[in-house]
Design a protein around this motif. Structure first.
Motif, PDB file in Angstrom:
ATOM      1  N   LEU A   1       9.210   7.598  -0.136  1.00 44.75           N
ATOM      2  CA  LEU A   1       8.346   8.691  -0.588  1.00 44.75           C
ATOM      3  C   LEU A   1       8.498   8.969  -2.087  1.00 44.75           C
ATOM      4  CD1 LEU A   1       8.615  11.180   2.400  1.00 44.75           C
ATOM      5  CD2 LEU A   1       6.652   9.779   1.738  1.00 44.75           C
ATOM      6  N   LEU A   2       9.678   8.750  -2.615  1.00 44.88           N
ATOM      7  CA  LEU A   2       9.903   8.971  -4.040  1.00 44.88           C
ATOM      8  C   LEU A   2       9.328   7.851  -4.902  1.00 44.88           C
ATOM      9  CD1 LEU A   2      13.531  10.409  -4.032  1.00 44.88           C
ATOM     10  CD2 LEU A   2      11.407  11.643  -4.487  1.00 44.88           C
ATOM     11  N   ARG A   3       9.243   6.683  -4.371  1.00 43.39           N
ATOM     12  CA  ARG A   3       8.759   5.513  -5.130  1.00 43.39           C
ATOM     13  C   ARG A   3       7.526   4.909  -4.451  1.00 43.39           C
ATOM     14  NH1 ARG A   3      14.025   6.171  -5.206  1.00 43.39           N
ATOM     15  NH2 ARG A   3      15.183   5.963  -7.136  1.00 43.39           N
ATOM     16  N   ARG A   4       6.500   5.709  -4.312  1.00 41.60           N
ATOM     17  CA  ARG A   4       5.272   5.276  -3.632  1.00 41.60           C
ATOM     18  C   ARG A   4       4.606   4.084  -4.311  1.00 41.60           C
ATOM     19  NH1 ARG A   4       2.590  11.074  -2.093  1.00 41.60           N
ATOM     20  NH2 ARG A   4       4.235  11.692  -0.665  1.00 41.60           N
ATOM     21  N   PRO A   5       4.468   4.046  -5.631  1.00 45.36           N
ATOM     22  CA  PRO A   5       3.821   2.868  -6.253  1.00 45.36           C
ATOM     23  C   PRO A   5       4.576   1.566  -5.968  1.00 45.36           C
ATOM     24  CG  PRO A   5       3.966   4.672  -7.833  1.00 45.36           C
ATOM     25  CD  PRO A   5       4.756   5.079  -6.624  1.00 45.36           C
ATOM     26  N   LEU A   6       5.901   1.624  -6.000  1.00 47.88           N
ATOM     27  CA  LEU A   6       6.693   0.428  -5.707  1.00 47.88           C
ATOM     28  C   LEU A   6       6.471  -0.033  -4.268  1.00 47.88           C
ATOM     29  CD1 LEU A   6       8.888  -1.581  -6.617  1.00 47.88           C
ATOM     30  CD2 LEU A   6      10.577   0.051  -5.751  1.00 47.88           C
ATOM     31  N   VAL A   7       6.427   0.907  -3.332  1.00 45.27           N
ATOM     32  CA  VAL A   7       6.199   0.574  -1.922  1.00 45.27           C
ATOM     33  C   VAL A   7       4.803   0.000  -1.730  1.00 45.27           C
ATOM     34  CG1 VAL A   7       6.031   1.534   0.404  1.00 45.27           C
ATOM     35  CG2 VAL A   7       7.880   2.255  -1.096  1.00 45.27           C
ATOM     36  N   LEU A   8       3.806   0.555  -2.396  1.00 42.31           N
ATOM     37  CA  LEU A   8       2.440   0.032  -2.283  1.00 42.31           C
ATOM     38  C   LEU A   8       2.321  -1.367  -2.873  1.00 42.31           C
ATOM     39  CD1 LEU A   8       0.298   3.205  -3.024  1.00 42.31           C
ATOM     40  CD2 LEU A   8       0.608   2.028  -0.842  1.00 42.31           C
ATOM     41  N   VAL A   9       2.976  -1.628  -4.007  1.00 49.84           N
ATOM     42  CA  VAL A   9       2.962  -2.970  -4.611  1.00 49.84           C
ATOM     43  C   VAL A   9       3.646  -3.969  -3.675  1.00 49.84           C
ATOM     44  CG1 VAL A   9       3.893  -4.349  -6.503  1.00 49.84           C
ATOM     45  CG2 VAL A   9       2.761  -2.173  -6.991  1.00 49.84           C
ATOM     46  N   ALA A  10       4.775  -3.574  -3.102  1.00 52.68           N
ATOM     47  CA  ALA A  10       5.470  -4.463  -2.165  1.00 52.68           C
ATOM     48  C   ALA A  10       4.611  -4.736  -0.935  1.00 52.68           C
ATOM     49  CB  ALA A  10       6.803  -3.852  -1.754  1.00 52.68           C
ATOM     50  N   PHE A  11       3.897  -3.718  -0.447  1.00 55.52           N
ATOM     51  CA  PHE A  11       3.025  -3.898   0.717  1.00 55.52           C
ATOM     52  C   PHE A  11       1.866  -4.842   0.398  1.00 55.52           C
ATOM     53  CE2 PHE A  11      -0.598  -2.401   3.333  1.00 55.52           C
ATOM     54  CZ  PHE A  11      -0.092  -2.766   4.567  1.00 55.52           C
ATOM     55  N   VAL A  12       1.244  -4.682  -0.762  1.00 54.80           N
ATOM     56  CA  VAL A  12       0.141  -5.561  -1.159  1.00 54.80           C
ATOM     57  C   VAL A  12       0.650  -6.989  -1.342  1.00 54.80           C
ATOM     58  CG1 VAL A  12      -1.513  -6.047  -3.001  1.00 54.80           C
ATOM     59  CG2 VAL A  12      -1.280  -3.728  -2.123  1.00 54.80           C
ATOM     60  N   ALA A  13       1.839  -7.155  -1.927  1.00 58.08           N
ATOM     61  CA  ALA A  13       2.413  -8.494  -2.078  1.00 58.08           C
ATOM     62  C   ALA A  13       2.691  -9.118  -0.710  1.00 58.08           C
ATOM     63  CB  ALA A  13       3.695  -8.420  -2.902  1.00 58.08           C
ATOM     64  N   PHE A  14       3.191  -8.317   0.215  1.00 60.10           N
ATOM     65  CA  PHE A  14       3.443  -8.794   1.573  1.00 60.10           C
ATOM     66  C   PHE A  14       2.154  -9.253   2.243  1.00 60.10           C
ATOM     67  CE2 PHE A  14       3.928  -7.884   6.141  1.00 60.10           C
ATOM     68  CZ  PHE A  14       4.984  -8.730   6.427  1.00 60.10           C
ATOM     69  N   LEU A  15       1.089  -8.474   2.104  1.00 62.80           N
ATOM     70  CA  LEU A  15      -0.205  -8.854   2.675  1.00 62.80           C
ATOM     71  C   LEU A  15      -0.750 -10.122   2.012  1.00 62.80           C
ATOM     72  CD1 LEU A  15      -2.093  -5.462   3.142  1.00 62.80           C
ATOM     73  CD2 LEU A  15      -1.077  -6.918   4.891  1.00 62.80           C
ATOM     74  N   GLY A  16      -0.605 -10.212   0.679  1.00 65.88           N
ATOM     75  CA  GLY A  16      -1.094 -11.398  -0.029  1.00 65.88           C
ATOM     76  C   GLY A  16      -0.363 -12.663   0.395  1.00 65.88           C
ATOM     77  N   LEU A  17       0.950 -12.584   0.523  1.00 68.13           N
ATOM     78  CA  LEU A  17       1.726 -13.744   0.975  1.00 68.13           C
ATOM     79  C   LEU A  17       1.382 -14.106   2.421  1.00 68.13           C
ATOM     80  CD1 LEU A  17       5.201 -12.987  -0.603  1.00 68.13           C
ATOM     81  CD2 LEU A  17       3.598 -14.796  -1.248  1.00 68.13           C
ATOM     82  N   GLY A  18       1.180 -13.111   3.254  1.00 75.05           N
ATOM     83  CA  GLY A  18       0.786 -13.385   4.642  1.00 75.05           C
ATOM     84  C   GLY A  18      -0.572 -14.047   4.727  1.00 75.05           C
ATOM     85  N   PHE A  19      -1.523 -13.595   3.908  1.00 77.84           N
ATOM     86  CA  PHE A  19      -2.849 -14.215   3.903  1.00 77.84           C
ATOM     87  C   PHE A  19      -2.784 -15.645   3.377  1.00 77.84           C
ATOM     88  CE2 PHE A  19      -6.951 -15.170   1.900  1.00 77.84           C
ATOM     89  CZ  PHE A  19      -7.770 -15.034   3.006  1.00 77.84           C
ATOM     90  N   ALA A  20      -1.990 -15.879   2.324  1.00 81.10           N
ATOM     91  CA  ALA A  20      -1.837 -17.241   1.784  1.00 81.10           C
ATOM     92  C   ALA A  20      -1.202 -18.174   2.813  1.00 81.10           C
ATOM     93  CB  ALA A  20      -1.007 -17.206   0.506  1.00 81.10           C
ATOM     94  N   ALA A  21      -0.205 -17.686   3.521  1.00 78.03           N
ATOM     95  CA  ALA A  21       0.426 -18.503   4.557  1.00 78.03           C
ATOM     96  C   ALA A  21      -0.538 -18.789   5.698  1.00 78.03           C
ATOM     97  CB  ALA A  21       1.678 -17.810   5.082  1.00 78.03           C
ATOM     98  N   PHE A  22      -1.343 -17.813   6.064  1.00 72.52           N
ATOM     99  CA  PHE A  22      -2.303 -17.995   7.153  1.00 72.52           C
ATOM    100  C   PHE A  22      -3.372 -19.016   6.796  1.00 72.52           C
ATOM    101  CE2 PHE A  22      -6.260 -16.802   9.321  1.00 72.52           C
ATOM    102  CZ  PHE A  22      -5.857 -16.976  10.624  1.00 72.52           C
ATOM    103  N   THR A  23      -3.860 -19.000   5.545  1.00 65.16           N
ATOM    104  CA  THR A  23      -4.925 -19.935   5.159  1.00 65.16           C
ATOM    105  C   THR A  23      -4.412 -21.361   5.029  1.00 65.16           C
ATOM    106  OG1 THR A  23      -4.604 -19.405   2.831  1.00 65.16           O
ATOM    107  CG2 THR A  23      -6.312 -18.181   4.015  1.00 65.16           C
ATOM    108  N   THR A  24      -3.135 -21.569   4.741  1.00 68.58           N
ATOM    109  CA  THR A  24      -2.599 -22.925   4.613  1.00 68.58           C
ATOM    110  C   THR A  24      -1.997 -23.444   5.914  1.00 68.58           C
ATOM    111  OG1 THR A  24      -0.469 -22.084   3.846  1.00 68.58           O
ATOM    112  CG2 THR A  24      -2.114 -22.637   2.165  1.00 68.58           C
TER     113      THR A  24
END
Length: 105
Positions: free
Chosen positions: A10-33
């Protein structure tokens, strides 16, 4: 421990959101390959023929059983290899076929 993790997030919301977006991006890249097949079995189709004739020596089994079976199946469509092994009163014949991949429309 859980309260500390929630407070940190809760104190570091931008960091958590960036980590979540990176997690989604890596998951999508892994799924497409990822190679997805309907039948992921890499082994080619194999048929085994076991013939038994009690009282026959390996030479007789080879002459009267194994070789005639090999000749009979030699013209089977898609056949890649014929492997045989003959022992006392037994004949083992393994037929390996070409793998056929069926693609969806």
């Amino acid at each position: 421990m859980l309260r500390g993790l929630i407070a940190f997030c809760l104190l570091r919301r931008p960091l958590v959101l960036v980590a979540f977006v990176a997690f989604l991006g890596l998951g999508f890249a892994a799924f497409t390959t990822l190679n997805i097949e309907a039948y992921p079995d890499p082994a080619p189709p194999i048929v085994e023929i076991i013939a038994q004739r009690p009282g026959q020596s390996p030479e007789e089994m080879e002459r009267y059983v194994t070789i005639p079976i090999e000749i009979a199946v030699a013209s089977t469509p898609g056949l890649r290899y014929i492997r045989s092994n003959t022992v006392y009163a037994l004949s083992f014949i393994r037929l390996q076929f070409v793998q056929v991949f069926i693609r969806g429309h």
